[in-house]
Design a protein around this motif. Sequence first.
Motif, PDB file in Angstrom:
ATOM      1  N   SER A   4      -7.118  31.049   1.195  1.00 22.78           N
ATOM      2  CA  SER A   4      -6.532  31.854   0.525  1.00 22.78           C
ATOM      3  C   SER A   4      -5.863  30.593   0.011  1.00 22.78           C
ATOM      4  O   SER A   4      -5.486  29.614   0.321  1.00 22.78           O
ATOM      5  CB  SER A   4      -5.795  32.461   0.835  1.00 22.78           C
ATOM      6  N   THR A   5      -5.970  30.104  -1.234  1.00 20.41           N
ATOM      7  CA  THR A   5      -4.623  29.233  -2.043  1.00 20.41           C
ATOM      8  C   THR A   5      -3.503  29.314  -2.277  1.00 20.41           C
ATOM      9  O   THR A   5      -3.127  30.989  -2.407  1.00 20.41           O
ATOM     10  CB  THR A   5      -5.040  28.976  -3.640  1.00 20.41           C
ATOM     11  N   LEU A   6      -2.700  29.092  -3.105  1.00 15.09           N
ATOM     12  CA  LEU A   6      -1.107  29.565  -2.717  1.00 15.09           C
ATOM     13  C   LEU A   6      -1.411  30.871  -4.299  1.00 15.09           C
ATOM     14  O   LEU A   6       0.009  31.464  -3.557  1.00 15.09           O
ATOM     15  CB  LEU A   6      -0.025  28.020  -3.171  1.00 15.09           C
ATOM     16  N   THR A   7      -1.995  30.446  -4.593  1.00 15.39           N
ATOM     17  CA  THR A   7      -2.295  31.667  -5.450  1.00 15.39           C
ATOM     18  C   THR A   7      -2.838  32.620  -5.616  1.00 15.39           C
ATOM     19  O   THR A   7      -2.001  34.095  -5.391  1.00 15.39           O
ATOM     20  CB  THR A   7      -2.907  31.384  -7.288  1.00 15.39           C
ATOM     21  N   GLN A   8      -2.899  32.873  -4.759  1.00 15.18           N
ATOM     22  CA  GLN A   8      -4.510  33.977  -3.848  1.00 15.18           C
ATOM     23  C   GLN A   8      -2.932  34.497  -2.350  1.00 15.18           C
ATOM     24  O   GLN A   8      -2.624  35.660  -3.043  1.00 15.18           O
ATOM     25  CB  GLN A   8      -5.027  33.288  -3.443  1.00 15.18           C
ATOM     26  N   GLN A   9      -1.702  33.475  -1.862  1.00 18.29           N
ATOM     27  CA  GLN A   9      -1.562  34.162  -0.617  1.00 18.29           C
ATOM     28  C   GLN A   9      -0.121  34.681  -1.727  1.00 18.29           C
ATOM     29  O   GLN A   9       0.607  35.702  -1.360  1.00 18.29           O
ATOM     30  CB  GLN A   9      -0.862  32.594  -0.574  1.00 18.29           C
ATOM     31  N   TYR A  10       0.659  34.006  -2.730  1.00 17.71           N
ATOM     32  CA  TYR A  10       1.791  34.526  -3.666  1.00 17.71           C
ATOM     33  C   TYR A  10       1.042  36.373  -4.059  1.00 17.71           C
ATOM     34  O   TYR A  10       1.923  36.811  -4.120  1.00 17.71           O
ATOM     35  CB  TYR A  10       1.791  33.876  -5.258  1.00 17.71           C
ATOM     36  N   VAL A  11      -0.148  36.305  -4.627  1.00 18.16           N
ATOM     37  CA  VAL A  11      -0.580  37.927  -4.775  1.00 18.16           C
ATOM     38  C   VAL A  11      -0.629  38.152  -3.791  1.00 18.16           C
ATOM     39  O   VAL A  11      -0.084  39.805  -3.878  1.00 18.16           O
ATOM     40  CB  VAL A  11      -2.137  38.152  -5.244  1.00 18.16           C
ATOM     41  N   LYS A  12      -1.544  38.295  -2.532  1.00 17.02           N
ATOM     42  CA  LYS A  12      -0.930  39.055  -0.964  1.00 17.02           C
ATOM     43  C   LYS A  12       0.298  39.472  -0.791  1.00 17.02           C
ATOM     44  O   LYS A  12       0.739  40.261  -0.565  1.00 17.02           O
ATOM     45  CB  LYS A  12      -1.425  38.273  -0.027  1.00 17.02           C
ATOM     46  N   ASN A  13       1.295  38.178  -0.871  1.00 16.88           N
ATOM     47  CA  ASN A  13       2.682  38.569  -0.546  1.00 16.88           C
ATOM     48  C   ASN A  13       3.331  39.374  -0.972  1.00 16.88           C
ATOM     49  O   ASN A  13       4.355  40.189  -0.348  1.00 16.88           O
ATOM     50  CB  ASN A  13       3.160  37.160   0.148  1.00 16.88           C
ATOM     51  N   TYR A  14       3.561  39.045  -2.436  1.00 15.44           N
ATOM     52  CA  TYR A  14       3.826  39.412  -3.548  1.00 15.44           C
ATOM     53  C   TYR A  14       3.616  41.642  -3.053  1.00 15.44           C
ATOM     54  O   TYR A  14       4.763  42.864  -3.247  1.00 15.44           O
ATOM     55  CB  TYR A  14       3.774  39.894  -5.324  1.00 15.44           C
ATOM     56  N   LEU A  15       2.750  41.316  -3.053  1.00 21.75           N
ATOM     57  CA  LEU A  15       1.592  43.274  -2.901  1.00 21.75           C
ATOM     58  C   LEU A  15       2.332  43.303  -1.199  1.00 21.75           C
ATOM     59  O   LEU A  15       2.835  44.400  -1.205  1.00 21.75           O
ATOM     60  CB  LEU A  15       0.225  43.327  -2.658  1.00 21.75           C
ATOM     61  N   ILE A  16       2.427  43.091  -0.454  1.00 23.83           N
ATOM     62  CA  ILE A  16       2.830  43.260   0.595  1.00 23.83           C
ATOM     63  C   ILE A  16       4.219  43.568   0.247  1.00 23.83           C
ATOM     64  O   ILE A  16       4.925  44.439   1.308  1.00 23.83           O
ATOM     65  CB  ILE A  16       2.569  42.244   1.928  1.00 23.83           C
ATOM     66  N   ASN A  17       5.206  42.333   0.005  1.00 25.80           N
ATOM     67  CA  ASN A  17       6.993  42.345   0.046  1.00 25.80           C
ATOM     68  C   ASN A  17       7.321  43.221  -1.067  1.00 25.80           C
ATOM     69  O   ASN A  17       8.759  42.792  -0.572  1.00 25.80           O
ATOM     70  CB  ASN A  17       6.570  40.389   0.834  1.00 25.80           C
ATOM     71  N   VAL A  18       6.777  43.810  -1.560  1.00 24.52           N
ATOM     72  CA  VAL A  18       7.183  44.127  -2.905  1.00 24.52           C
ATOM     73  C   VAL A  18       6.737  45.394  -3.241  1.00 24.52           C
ATOM     74  O   VAL A  18       7.779  46.178  -3.445  1.00 24.52           O
ATOM     75  CB  VAL A  18       7.604  42.475  -4.109  1.00 24.52           C
ATOM     76  N   VAL A  19       5.716  45.394  -3.694  1.00 29.92           N
ATOM     77  CA  VAL A  19       4.655  46.305  -4.772  1.00 29.92           C
ATOM     78  C   VAL A  19       5.162  47.225  -3.639  1.00 29.92           C
ATOM     79  O   VAL A  19       4.990  48.658  -3.808  1.00 29.92           O
ATOM     80  CB  VAL A  19       3.773  45.938  -5.057  1.00 29.92           C
ATOM     81  N   TYR A  20       4.114  46.994  -1.909  1.00 30.29           N
ATOM     82  CA  TYR A  20       4.369  48.760  -1.843  1.00 30.29           C
ATOM     83  C   TYR A  20       4.640  48.066   0.125  1.00 30.29           C
ATOM     84  O   TYR A  20       4.368  48.364   1.039  1.00 30.29           O
ATOM     85  CB  TYR A  20       2.573  47.980  -0.574  1.00 30.29           C
ATOM     86  N   ARG A  21       6.288  47.507  -0.014  1.00 28.28           N
ATOM     87  CA  ARG A  21       6.825  47.064   0.799  1.00 28.28           C
ATOM     88  C   ARG A  21       7.738  48.302   1.649  1.00 28.28           C
ATOM     89  O   ARG A  21       8.433  48.050   2.823  1.00 28.28           O
ATOM     90  CB  ARG A  21       8.130  46.945   0.696  1.00 28.28           C
ATOM     91  N   ASP A  22       7.215  49.874   1.165  1.00 29.68           N
ATOM     92  CA  ASP A  22       7.138  50.949   2.044  1.00 29.68           C
ATOM     93  C   ASP A  22       6.810  51.707   1.935  1.00 29.68           C
ATOM     94  O   ASP A  22       6.547  53.146   1.802  1.00 29.68           O
ATOM     95  CB  ASP A  22       8.770  51.206   1.007  1.00 29.68           C
ATOM     96  N   ASP A  23       5.294  50.453   2.196  1.00 37.30           N
ATOM     97  CA  ASP A  23       4.267  51.473   1.597  1.00 37.30           C
ATOM     98  C   ASP A  23       3.369  51.025   2.888  1.00 37.30           C
ATOM     99  O   ASP A  23       2.393  49.594   2.211  1.00 37.30           O
ATOM    100  CB  ASP A  23       3.929  50.863   1.116  1.00 37.30           C
ATOM    101  N   LYS A  24       2.851  51.374   3.932  1.00 40.23           N
ATOM    102  CA  LYS A  24       2.592  51.227   5.300  1.00 40.23           C
ATOM    103  C   LYS A  24       0.999  51.199   4.567  1.00 40.23           C
ATOM    104  O   LYS A  24       0.030  49.627   4.879  1.00 40.23           O
ATOM    105  CB  LYS A  24       2.986  51.925   6.328  1.00 40.23           C
ATOM    106  N   PRO A  25       0.499  52.107   4.169  1.00 38.41           N
ATOM    107  CA  PRO A  25      -1.257  51.447   3.595  1.00 38.41           C
ATOM    108  C   PRO A  25      -1.062  50.965   3.113  1.00 38.41           C
ATOM    109  O   PRO A  25      -2.340  50.304   2.968  1.00 38.41           O
ATOM    110  CB  PRO A  25      -1.424  53.524   3.473  1.00 38.41           C
ATOM    111  N   GLY A  26      -0.993  51.379   1.932  1.00 33.22           N
ATOM    112  CA  GLY A  26      -0.599  49.889   0.881  1.00 33.22           C
ATOM    113  C   GLY A  26      -0.853  48.486   1.808  1.00 33.22           C
ATOM    114  O   GLY A  26      -1.355  47.902   0.907  1.00 33.22           O
ATOM    115  N   GLN A  27       0.508  48.195   1.887  1.00 37.44           N
ATOM    116  CA  GLN A  27       0.095  47.003   2.863  1.00 37.44           C
ATOM    117  C   GLN A  27      -1.031  46.893   3.845  1.00 37.44           C
ATOM    118  O   GLN A  27      -1.528  45.355   3.635  1.00 37.44           O
ATOM    119  CB  GLN A  27       1.355  46.700   4.144  1.00 37.44           C
TER     120      GLN A  27
END
Length: 719
Positions: free
Chosen positions: A123-146
């Motif tokens: 994964s590029t840093l751009t892709q990692q940015y997307v994944k980390n944003y989803l895990i740590n921000v968008v789905y931070r309280d959503d285990k299935p989403g993470q």
Amino acid sequence: MLKLIGLCVLAGVLVAGMLFPVAGAAGVLSNQASETVDKTSSDLADIPPPLVTTITDNTGKQIATLYKQYRIPTNETQINDAMKWALISVEDKRFYEHNGVDWKGTLRAAVSNTTGGDTQGASTLTQQYVKNYLINVVYRDDKPGQKRAQEQSVARKLKEARIAIQLETKLNKMQILTGYLNVVEFSREIYGVGAAANAYFNTPVEKLTVPQAALLAGLVNNPVVNDPWKNPAKATERRNLVLDRMVDNQKLAKADAERFKAEPLGVVEGGPQKPAANCVGAGPENGFFCQYVEDYLLKAGMTLDDLYTGGYQIKTTLDERANHEAKVSAETQVKKTQDNVANTLSLVKPGKDRHEVVALAANRDYGLHEDQGQTTFALPSGVYNTGGAGSAYKVFTAAAALEAGVAGINSPLPVPDFYTSSVFGGGGNRCAPAPRPPAGPGGKWYCLGNAGDYNPAGGAMSLQQALATSPNTAFVALEEKVGSTGPIVEMARKLGMRDTMASNLGGGAVDPKSGNPGVNASQLQAFGPRPGWAGNASFTLGPAPLSGLELANVGATIMSGGVWCPPTPLAGITDRDGKPVPVKEAACEQVVPEGLANTLAVGMSRDSQPGGTSFGAANGVRWNRPVMGKTGTTQNNGSGTYLGATPQLSGAAMVFRPKGGSGGLCYLGPGNVTTRGCENMFGGKTPAQTWFGAMSKILEGQEAPPLPQPDPKYLGGGR
């Protein structure tokens, strides 16, 4: 053969992905997939990362931080070359060459993963940015989403790739790098390089050295495995790998890399340095105030998640000096480690447009270690004194009598040693000595006596004198003049006991479904009248749970000319962008006429004078200021209260059993109060001593303004 077919299909999918920038608009993937990508891209734009909320005192000095993710926002100019090239060298060497996806690396990783080789990310840093944003921000309280955001599948990789490509059309490379470094986790709830620089090295991010930056860059791959405190050898190995990659990328001389490899990790000792994530961080003195700020904002409509992730700057009304003096006085009177004895002091500033909470203190420290005298129960502000306020509630009877016009502060009240009421039945059918008056409701009487000898010559005293000396019989007789407890319990609510009167007889929330009468009705209902019953006359003796802060606010209401305002801890709030945040607070109300409030203040002015119940405590600090006050002691000396107010400050001090239990409190002198040995606590002892001890220090050097002038309308009564 199956693997060969799978690789052919995979190659076709990847070719389609590579053609996306050209053919995307022509429908390479379905509209549904495009909508999903667009929605995710919008989430990345619309959902901000969690930030730390900061709470300050009234001068702007920080007292606490609240957060779910420890993050210090970092802008582009703060990221130095050491951090930038350390990260790029180890995570995405071709960062400045691709458009969001490194297709060569992706195809290599996909083939390796599909054929059962080593699992590779690519994964590029751009892709990692997307994944980390989803895990740590968008789905931070959503285990299935993470879980979905990091599953090893071609579909997820392609979706991530499309989002990354879209992102690169909207943001430049430095913005993407900065965004990534603000959302990625560096272990132990430390998010973003700003927080990591502080927590790991106690340094601002812009001053990170090359080996420090290399350590942090190496962490993002696996922060748990590479934790420098738990696994220093792994952390060192990973840091040195990053240094080697920087050499390969021609961003660091080999000689410098070798020199840096010989250096120790240099992290702070004992674990990461980060502030407490809740009100415990406010410390033993200020924690109770911080807790009230949190409770107040939740009651005003803010959610706990918003409070702990919104990045607010909350300036409070806390006066740290006053709070310190309140804490010292409370602890002087009752040791913090004394089992099951709490001593609290709550202070509120009077005013006709705001009632600002100045201090919330207790003998106990705010904290998690009960064996050290700590607690996180909101003892000074919540409805935690289950023992009651005692005769301090006679203030409400006096106020209701003034409002009804049945008495003034100079009106004479009968003060028999024993009193039998047939208006308020229910006390028992044998308590009245012969000759008995007609029985009350249910064929019973309400009977009581005084704790001392109050019967002066003529058997009467003025209401003002009764407020100072507190005979029980006089106030039950005054309740009869009012006619029922209805106006009296309503007066308590109006003057400030709002949460208190809405709670049940145990101090908790009312549960209408409960069959327990102590749980299924509010105090307003339990003590108020019902058809065929004038109400519970014991209300004037204050037997029920209460909030010390609300009692302090009663004094502020009286001293503000009868204007009630919510006891607010807020001076102002701004959001993460520095914009003011409005808070829905209850509007101030003129709850009683100004003349009534002023006259009541004068009526309560004799308590600290010779013969008054708090004279000993006042005299002990050589008190010489005008003050209104009222002491209270409950049945069997189980708790004690003092309500006092000057024009500048109102306060309520309470001593009680925070764990409940029967029996009285034993007063053996200042600093020596126990639950065993005797039953001799009074409001004029520990509570009054706490109040005067603190207020004499807080008001030292300030002017001593007089109490307000009484209104002749409320002097004589009987109109």
